[in-house]
Every structure is written in C-alpha cells, then in structure tokens.
Design a protein around this motif. Sequence first.
Motif, PDB file in Angstrom:
ATOM      1  N   ILE A 204       0.877  -1.160  -0.043  1.00 15.75           N
ATOM      2  CA  ILE A 204      -0.011   0.113   0.005  1.00 15.75           C
ATOM      3  C   ILE A 204       0.949   1.289   0.096  1.00 15.75           C
ATOM      4  CG2 ILE A 204      -1.679   1.450   1.612  1.00 15.75           C
ATOM      5  CD1 ILE A 204      -2.676  -1.504   2.263  1.00 15.75           C
ATOM      6  N   LEU A 205       2.008   1.519   0.677  1.00 16.83           N
ATOM      7  CA  LEU A 205       2.793   2.478   0.883  1.00 16.83           C
ATOM      8  C   LEU A 205       3.873   2.601  -0.175  1.00 16.83           C
ATOM      9  CD1 LEU A 205       3.245   2.237   4.823  1.00 16.83           C
ATOM     10  CD2 LEU A 205       1.665   3.643   3.367  1.00 16.83           C
ATOM     11  N   GLY A 206       4.133   1.496  -0.795  1.00 17.18           N
ATOM     12  CA  GLY A 206       5.042   1.659  -2.005  1.00 17.18           C
ATOM     13  C   GLY A 206       6.401   1.294  -1.498  1.00 17.18           C
ATOM     14  N   ASP A 207       6.684   0.530  -0.519  1.00 19.40           N
ATOM     15  CA  ASP A 207       7.918   0.219   0.215  1.00 19.40           C
ATOM     16  C   ASP A 207       8.891  -0.422  -0.718  1.00 19.40           C
ATOM     17  OD1 ASP A 207       9.213   0.862   2.822  1.00 19.40           O
ATOM     18  OD2 ASP A 207       7.732   0.038   3.940  1.00 19.40           O
ATOM     19  N   ALA A 208       9.978  -0.231  -0.364  1.00 18.82           N
ATOM     20  CA  ALA A 208      11.296  -0.801  -1.020  1.00 18.82           C
ATOM     21  C   ALA A 208      11.218  -2.275  -1.349  1.00 18.82           C
ATOM     22  CB  ALA A 208      12.555  -0.382  -0.422  1.00 18.82           C
ATOM     23  N   ASN A 209      10.938  -2.803  -0.580  1.00 18.31           N
ATOM     24  CA  ASN A 209      10.733  -4.421  -0.505  1.00 18.31           C
ATOM     25  C   ASN A 209       9.919  -5.249   0.434  1.00 18.31           C
ATOM     26  OD1 ASN A 209      11.267  -7.276  -1.099  1.00 18.31           O
ATOM     27  ND2 ASN A 209      13.528  -7.144  -0.738  1.00 18.31           N
ATOM     28  N   PRO A 210       8.814  -5.284  -0.095  1.00 13.59           N
ATOM     29  CA  PRO A 210       7.383  -5.823   0.645  1.00 13.59           C
ATOM     30  C   PRO A 210       7.832  -7.275   1.465  1.00 13.59           C
ATOM     31  CG  PRO A 210       6.754  -4.854  -1.342  1.00 13.59           C
ATOM     32  CD  PRO A 210       8.238  -4.903  -1.206  1.00 13.59           C
ATOM     33  N   THR A 211       9.154  -7.935   0.828  1.00 13.08           N
ATOM     34  CA  THR A 211       9.271  -9.170   1.257  1.00 13.08           C
ATOM     35  C   THR A 211      10.469  -9.286   2.372  1.00 13.08           C
ATOM     36  OG1 THR A 211      10.939  -9.807  -0.231  1.00 13.08           O
ATOM     37  CG2 THR A 211       8.545 -10.423  -0.905  1.00 13.08           C
ATOM     38  N   ASP A 212      10.868  -8.053   2.785  1.00 14.48           N
ATOM     39  CA  ASP A 212      12.084  -7.719   3.742  1.00 14.48           C
ATOM     40  C   ASP A 212      11.670  -7.019   4.655  1.00 14.48           C
ATOM     41  OD1 ASP A 212      14.392  -7.805   5.050  1.00 14.48           O
ATOM     42  OD2 ASP A 212      15.751  -7.337   3.326  1.00 14.48           O
ATOM     43  N   PRO A 213      11.102  -7.480   5.840  1.00 15.61           N
ATOM     44  CA  PRO A 213      10.809  -6.472   6.906  1.00 15.61           C
ATOM     45  C   PRO A 213      11.869  -5.858   7.610  1.00 15.61           C
ATOM     46  CG  PRO A 213      10.592  -8.667   7.679  1.00 15.61           C
ATOM     47  CD  PRO A 213      10.838  -8.716   6.146  1.00 15.61           C
ATOM     48  N   ASP A 214      13.154  -6.299   7.456  1.00 10.18           N
ATOM     49  CA  ASP A 214      14.455  -5.710   8.350  1.00 10.18           C
ATOM     50  C   ASP A 214      14.750  -4.437   7.440  1.00 10.18           C
ATOM     51  OD1 ASP A 214      16.184  -5.576  10.319  1.00 10.18           O
ATOM     52  OD2 ASP A 214      17.537  -6.846   9.101  1.00 10.18           O
ATOM     53  N   LYS A 215      15.041  -4.591   6.107  1.00  9.66           N
ATOM     54  CA  LYS A 215      15.780  -3.613   5.411  1.00  9.66           C
ATOM     55  C   LYS A 215      14.699  -3.037   4.384  1.00  9.66           C
ATOM     56  CE  LYS A 215      20.219  -6.151   6.118  1.00  9.66           C
ATOM     57  NZ  LYS A 215      21.313  -6.575   5.114  1.00  9.66           N
ATOM     58  N   GLY A 216      13.653  -3.479   4.165  1.00  9.25           N
ATOM     59  CA  GLY A 216      12.616  -3.046   3.170  1.00  9.25           C
ATOM     60  C   GLY A 216      11.261  -2.523   3.317  1.00  9.25           C
ATOM     61  N   TRP A 217      11.363  -2.120   4.731  1.00 10.85           N
ATOM     62  CA  TRP A 217       9.992  -1.584   5.405  1.00 10.85           C
ATOM     63  C   TRP A 217      10.082  -0.304   6.036  1.00 10.85           C
ATOM     64  CZ3 TRP A 217       6.305  -5.671   8.224  1.00 10.85           C
ATOM     65  CH2 TRP A 217       5.998  -6.681   7.182  1.00 10.85           C
ATOM     66  N   ASP A 218      11.151   0.560   5.444  1.00 15.72           N
ATOM     67  CA  ASP A 218      11.371   1.788   6.097  1.00 15.72           C
ATOM     68  C   ASP A 218       9.886   2.797   6.321  1.00 15.72           C
ATOM     69  OD1 ASP A 218      13.727   1.017   6.074  1.00 15.72           O
ATOM     70  OD2 ASP A 218      14.474   2.415   4.791  1.00 15.72           O
ATOM     71  N   LYS A 219       9.160   2.821   5.076  1.00 15.07           N
ATOM     72  CA  LYS A 219       8.021   3.576   5.169  1.00 15.07           C
ATOM     73  C   LYS A 219       6.867   2.813   6.284  1.00 15.07           C
ATOM     74  CE  LYS A 219       8.451   5.326   0.535  1.00 15.07           C
ATOM     75  NZ  LYS A 219       7.788   5.153  -0.912  1.00 15.07           N
ATOM     76  N   THR A 220       6.905   1.441   6.112  1.00 17.25           N
ATOM     77  CA  THR A 220       5.665   0.937   6.734  1.00 17.25           C
ATOM     78  C   THR A 220       6.082   0.770   8.428  1.00 17.25           C
ATOM     79  OG1 THR A 220       5.614  -1.026   5.218  1.00 17.25           O
ATOM     80  CG2 THR A 220       4.957  -1.577   7.235  1.00 17.25           C
ATOM     81  N   TRP A 221       7.327   0.588   8.713  1.00 16.24           N
ATOM     82  CA  TRP A 221       7.696   0.863  10.305  1.00 16.24           C
ATOM     83  C   TRP A 221       7.361   2.454  10.591  1.00 16.24           C
ATOM     84  CZ3 TRP A 221       7.352  -3.352  12.493  1.00 16.24           C
ATOM     85  CH2 TRP A 221       7.965  -4.446  11.909  1.00 16.24           C
ATOM     86  N   GLU A 222       7.656   3.374  10.013  1.00 11.96           N
ATOM     87  CA  GLU A 222       7.222   4.766  10.377  1.00 11.96           C
ATOM     88  C   GLU A 222       5.878   4.748  10.273  1.00 11.96           C
ATOM     89  OE1 GLU A 222       8.086   9.227   8.356  1.00 11.96           O
ATOM     90  OE2 GLU A 222       8.757   7.531   7.410  1.00 11.96           O
TER      91      GLU A 222
END
Length: 391
Positions: A204-222
């Motif tokens: 939904i947020l267009g994050d870098a890598n939806p399959t990598d919660p550690d390095k690809g979810w910057d927008k999601t965690w924010e």
Amino acid sequence: MTITRRKAVAGLVAGAGLVLGGRARADLALPKSPVVVTVVDVAGNLALTQKAIEAYRRAKPGIVSRFAFTKAPAPELPSKLKAQQAAGRVDIDLVLTGTDGIAAGIEQKLWVDLKPYAGQLPKPADIYQPAALRLNGLAQGQGLCVAWYPSGPLIEYMPERVKTVPTTADELLAWARQNKGKFMYARPANSGPGRTWIMGLPYILGDANPTDPDKGWDKTWEYLKAIGETVDYYPGGTSQTMKELGEGSRDIVVSTTGWDINPRVLGVVPAEAKVGALKNFRWVADAHYMAVPKGVPEEKLAVILDLMAFLLQPAQQAYTYDEGYFYPGPAVKGVTLDMAPPESRAALKEFGRPEYDKMIADHPIEMPLDADKMVVAFRRWDEQVGSGKKR
C-alpha cells in the motif's frame, strides 16, 4: 485470479511434492487398538475442521477412541513444546496453526519433517488450489495447509460513526489522529488480521521490498509507529477488536474477509458494519496448517498422517466454509459452496459480501512472508511498535 510472489519458483517447488529433499520411508502401520489423539488449536482452526476431525473418528472407530481438543495462544506454544521435547514427554499429537505458528516452529525446529512420509499423504500439486499450493510451500514440508483465504488487509467500520471513510493510508492516519483511540488492531504475532495488516502495508505504501521487513519496510515501520500514537492498546487477539467495534468503543478496526463475515454471523459485530480497502491494496493470503510436534510416537504419527489425508478430501474440506470465519476456506480443488453444510450456506447467503468475489478477481494475491522473515517482522513490531501498549 492473479497470484504474485517474488519467490514463486522456490515456493512452487517446495509445495509441489513432499518427497523433495526427504528420504521416503515405508508406510507406518496404524495401531492395533484405538488411541486418544490430542489436538491443540492455536489459530481458531477448529471452527473449520472439528466436525471433519470427529467424522474421522466415526469413520474409523478402531483407530481413534476420542480426540482431546484444547486451544492456546500461538505465542505460548513454542516454549511449551520445547519443554515437553526436552523432557521426552510430548503430549500434543497434532497442532492446528496459522502462518505465525508454523513459522515459529520451523525456526525453533519443533515440527516433524513430513517429506519422508509422502507416500501416506496426497501429493500437494494434485490436490491444492494454486494459492494454497504456494502457501503449502511456506511450511517447508513441516506442515500441510488445511485451509486458506485471501485474507486482507481490510478496514472494517461502522457507517453511522464513520461518515468519511478513509480510502488511502494517509487518509486513515489523518482520521486516526482526529479520532484518537477509535482505531485498533491486535498484536500481529497472535492475530490473522494484525499480521495481514503489517504485511499488506508495504504494498500500500510502496515500500522498497515488501518481502524484507528488516531492510525493506522503512515506510511501513514509520507508518506503524505514527498510527500507533493514536492507538490506546493492542489486544492479544482479534476477538477483542471485534468486540470493541461492536460495543462502540472503536470505530475502525483492521479486518479480513473471514473476520468481517463471522463476527456478524455471531452477532458480535452489527450486521450493518462495512468494509473497505486502501489505495494500492493487494491481498496477503493466510492459511491454517496441520503440524506434528517432534516426539510423537510412531503409532500416533501413523494416525495423524491418516487423519491429515482424510481432512484434505473434498467432502471434509467443504466443512471449512464454516460460517465465513476463513472465507472462502477450502484449500483443495473442486470444493464448492453447494457441498457445504446447510448452516454454512445459510450464513453466507445472509452475511457474505458479493463484492468479495470481484475483489478477489481484481486484486493480486501475495504470499505471506517466509517463516524467517515473519519472525523478524513480529519481533520488530513487538519491540518498536507494540512495546508498552500490549494487553
């Protein structure tokens, strides 16, 4: 229906046949006298399968004298199983679990590897629907998918209390800030809607890598931290969110197809509740699995394998329509609603949503995170988002 996954090839190979990577064994012999089988449900799966499990006992009275059913929160199961296994006294024969529990068990090496017993089980590629086949692959041969659904994430709301319905992630955040305490979801490690929500947000947020919660979810965690500032607390399970939506203390909760339909069937949530999806929405599929803890004696394992095969027959899969709890539910091919019990057909006729069929057809279906990544996502959420607000 479109099914997308960045590791589609790997998942398909893993799900296609249990013999891959395992040594075939001779079939285990069923016991000569009836045994008691203990089933622990940490996913709410008995709502879908208990009738079929009891049908197995009636069909084969010389094998099972009775089933002992218990329920437990998913996060508590691994430590309990590890303690029993360390003591050499495992008293749980079959676990019914979601993607959260199967992932934790894989990480902690709790489950029996089923690949060597492929001869006593149906071949996954022959029986499963396409999405269920991929979901089955996530179990890495340490469990079998017994039910699946496209899940969510959806938002569920009461229309008389939410006059302007959020249609984007930004609008939902703005609404939550203007209506503090009125938005809620449950702890992802013990909630299907909760984990679907955090796995769906990267798309939904267009994050870098939806399959990598550690390095690809910057927008999601924010985003999760920002909207978390408006949340009073995170319950330990989804049921509480639905109860509070029904009672009026919350106006919007995170939901899924099944968690929308079934609480309205049960009267926990008013029938007039509505659902919506946010812009760039994609389904994140969810599944329930059958898994066997290490340490189960061979005579019990023979029964469990036979039961698993039985529960994957179309006639037994028809029970998984239930009252919409995991809508639609059946994991295997060729199971239609007209095969379901009358009470299931009546509930879905009254409380089902015709728009779901179009939504399922029109939006891609993504797989949930792989087991190791899901464990990372739960850990980060607990530490960075839910800390101090969990109940």
